[in-house]
Design a protein around this motif. Structure first.
Motif, PDB file in Angstrom:
ATOM      1  N   THR A 102       0.871  -1.361   0.035  1.00 36.33           N
ATOM      2  CA  THR A 102       0.116  -0.009  -0.059  1.00 36.33           C
ATOM      3  C   THR A 102       0.814   1.332  -0.097  1.00 36.33           C
ATOM      4  OG1 THR A 102      -1.991  -1.147   1.111  1.00 36.33           O
ATOM      5  CG2 THR A 102      -1.797   1.125   1.100  1.00 36.33           C
ATOM      6  N   ILE A 103       0.493   2.311  -0.877  1.00 37.08           N
ATOM      7  CA  ILE A 103       1.303   3.423  -0.773  1.00 37.08           C
ATOM      8  C   ILE A 103       0.984   4.157   0.232  1.00 37.08           C
ATOM      9  CG2 ILE A 103       1.771   5.711  -2.153  1.00 37.08           C
ATOM     10  CD1 ILE A 103       1.121   3.916  -4.764  1.00 37.08           C
ATOM     11  N   VAL A 104       1.839   4.717   0.887  1.00 35.71           N
ATOM     12  CA  VAL A 104       1.691   5.445   2.363  1.00 35.71           C
ATOM     13  C   VAL A 104       1.535   6.906   1.853  1.00 35.71           C
ATOM     14  CG1 VAL A 104       2.670   6.219   4.549  1.00 35.71           C
ATOM     15  CG2 VAL A 104       2.774   3.846   3.870  1.00 35.71           C
ATOM     16  N   ASN A 105       2.367   7.486   1.074  1.00 32.36           N
ATOM     17  CA  ASN A 105       2.533   8.818   0.537  1.00 32.36           C
ATOM     18  C   ASN A 105       3.390   8.732  -0.556  1.00 32.36           C
ATOM     19  OD1 ASN A 105       4.702   8.517   2.821  1.00 32.36           O
ATOM     20  ND2 ASN A 105       5.233  10.750   2.239  1.00 32.36           N
ATOM     21  N   LEU A 106       3.440   9.931  -1.441  1.00 32.65           N
ATOM     22  CA  LEU A 106       3.920  10.256  -2.494  1.00 32.65           C
ATOM     23  C   LEU A 106       4.830  11.783  -2.439  1.00 32.65           C
ATOM     24  CD1 LEU A 106       1.273   9.814  -5.251  1.00 32.65           C
ATOM     25  CD2 LEU A 106       3.165   8.083  -4.850  1.00 32.65           C
ATOM     26  N   ALA A 107       6.143  11.639  -2.917  1.00 35.63           N
ATOM     27  CA  ALA A 107       6.838  12.912  -2.874  1.00 35.63           C
ATOM     28  C   ALA A 107       7.600  13.311  -4.170  1.00 35.63           C
ATOM     29  CB  ALA A 107       7.870  12.888  -1.796  1.00 35.63           C
ATOM     30  N   ASP A 108       7.198  14.456  -4.962  1.00 38.38           N
ATOM     31  CA  ASP A 108       7.585  14.853  -6.086  1.00 38.38           C
ATOM     32  C   ASP A 108       9.171  15.460  -5.983  1.00 38.38           C
ATOM     33  OD1 ASP A 108       5.646  14.125  -7.841  1.00 38.38           O
ATOM     34  OD2 ASP A 108       4.706  16.173  -7.734  1.00 38.38           O
ATOM     35  N   MET A 109      10.091  15.318  -6.468  1.00 39.19           N
ATOM     36  CA  MET A 109      11.483  15.449  -6.284  1.00 39.19           C
ATOM     37  C   MET A 109      12.165  16.067  -7.462  1.00 39.19           C
ATOM     38  SD  MET A 109      12.874  12.395  -3.861  1.00 39.19           S
ATOM     39  CE  MET A 109      12.673  10.996  -5.137  1.00 39.19           C
ATOM     40  N   LYS A 110      12.894  17.263  -7.328  1.00 44.59           N
ATOM     41  CA  LYS A 110      13.363  18.061  -8.064  1.00 44.59           C
ATOM     42  C   LYS A 110      15.242  17.569  -8.530  1.00 44.59           C
ATOM     43  CE  LYS A 110      10.964  22.048  -7.098  1.00 44.59           C
ATOM     44  NZ  LYS A 110      11.250  23.476  -6.486  1.00 44.59           N
ATOM     45  N   PRO A 111      15.428  17.404  -9.644  1.00 41.54           N
ATOM     46  CA  PRO A 111      16.696  17.168 -10.113  1.00 41.54           C
ATOM     47  C   PRO A 111      17.775  17.790  -9.248  1.00 41.54           C
ATOM     48  CG  PRO A 111      15.570  17.159 -12.209  1.00 41.54           C
ATOM     49  CD  PRO A 111      14.507  17.758 -10.977  1.00 41.54           C
TER      50      PRO A 111
END
Length: 153
Positions: A102-111
């Motif tokens: 189960t996916i708990v949370n998502l985080a977008d990340m910058k290069p």
């Protein structure tokens, strides 16, 4: 300091003392074991980073990644997992995943950004995909991934 962070620092120190090349100078790792994951009707081909060195290098120095591929980071036990994008050249989204998939949370990340992106609760798995993949496929926290890696525990 988290156990994961201490392990990472110990690994970097050991590499520098042993004369090993700096992680930033290493090429991308392309020969890791692969497994298939599913989420809904979608299949994802992932490289599995399961050793401390494999996890430390991750997707560093990759210039691109095919749209249906990702990297699954597997830890020995659940814990707060934090990721950053040092020496990572492509924008990614990290899905922090519980033992049952189960996916708990998502985080977008910058290069090339060294900001920490952490799991909302202890997890054993982190899946990195090209940024936008989860949104394009309407995959969010609470969705469950399938695959043999989640059934092995």
């Amino acid at each position: 300091m988290s156990l994961t962070r201490r392990r990472s620092l110990t690994l970097l120190l050991a590499a520098s003392l042993s004369g090993a090349p700096a992680l930033a100078q290493m090429g991308p790792q392309l020969d890791l074991p692969r497994v298939q994951l599913t989420v809904g009707m979608y299949r994802i081909d992932v490289q599995v980073a399961s050793t401390p060195l494999q996890r430390q290098i991750g997707l560093m120095n990759r210039r691109d990644m095919p749209p249906t591929e990702g990297m699954l980071f597997v830890f020995e036990q659940p814990g707060e997992q934090c990721f950053w994008m040092k020496n990572t050249l492509i924008p990614l989204t990290a899905a922090f995943i519980a033992d049952d998939g189960t996916i708990v949370n998502l985080a977008d990340m910058k290069p090339l950004d060294e900001s920490n992106h952490c799991s909302a609760k202890p997890v054993r798995y982190v899946l990195e995909m090209n940024q936008g993949w989860f949104a394009e496929h309407h995959v969010k926290a609470g969705h469950k991934l399938g695959g043999s890696v989640f059934q092995a525990r």
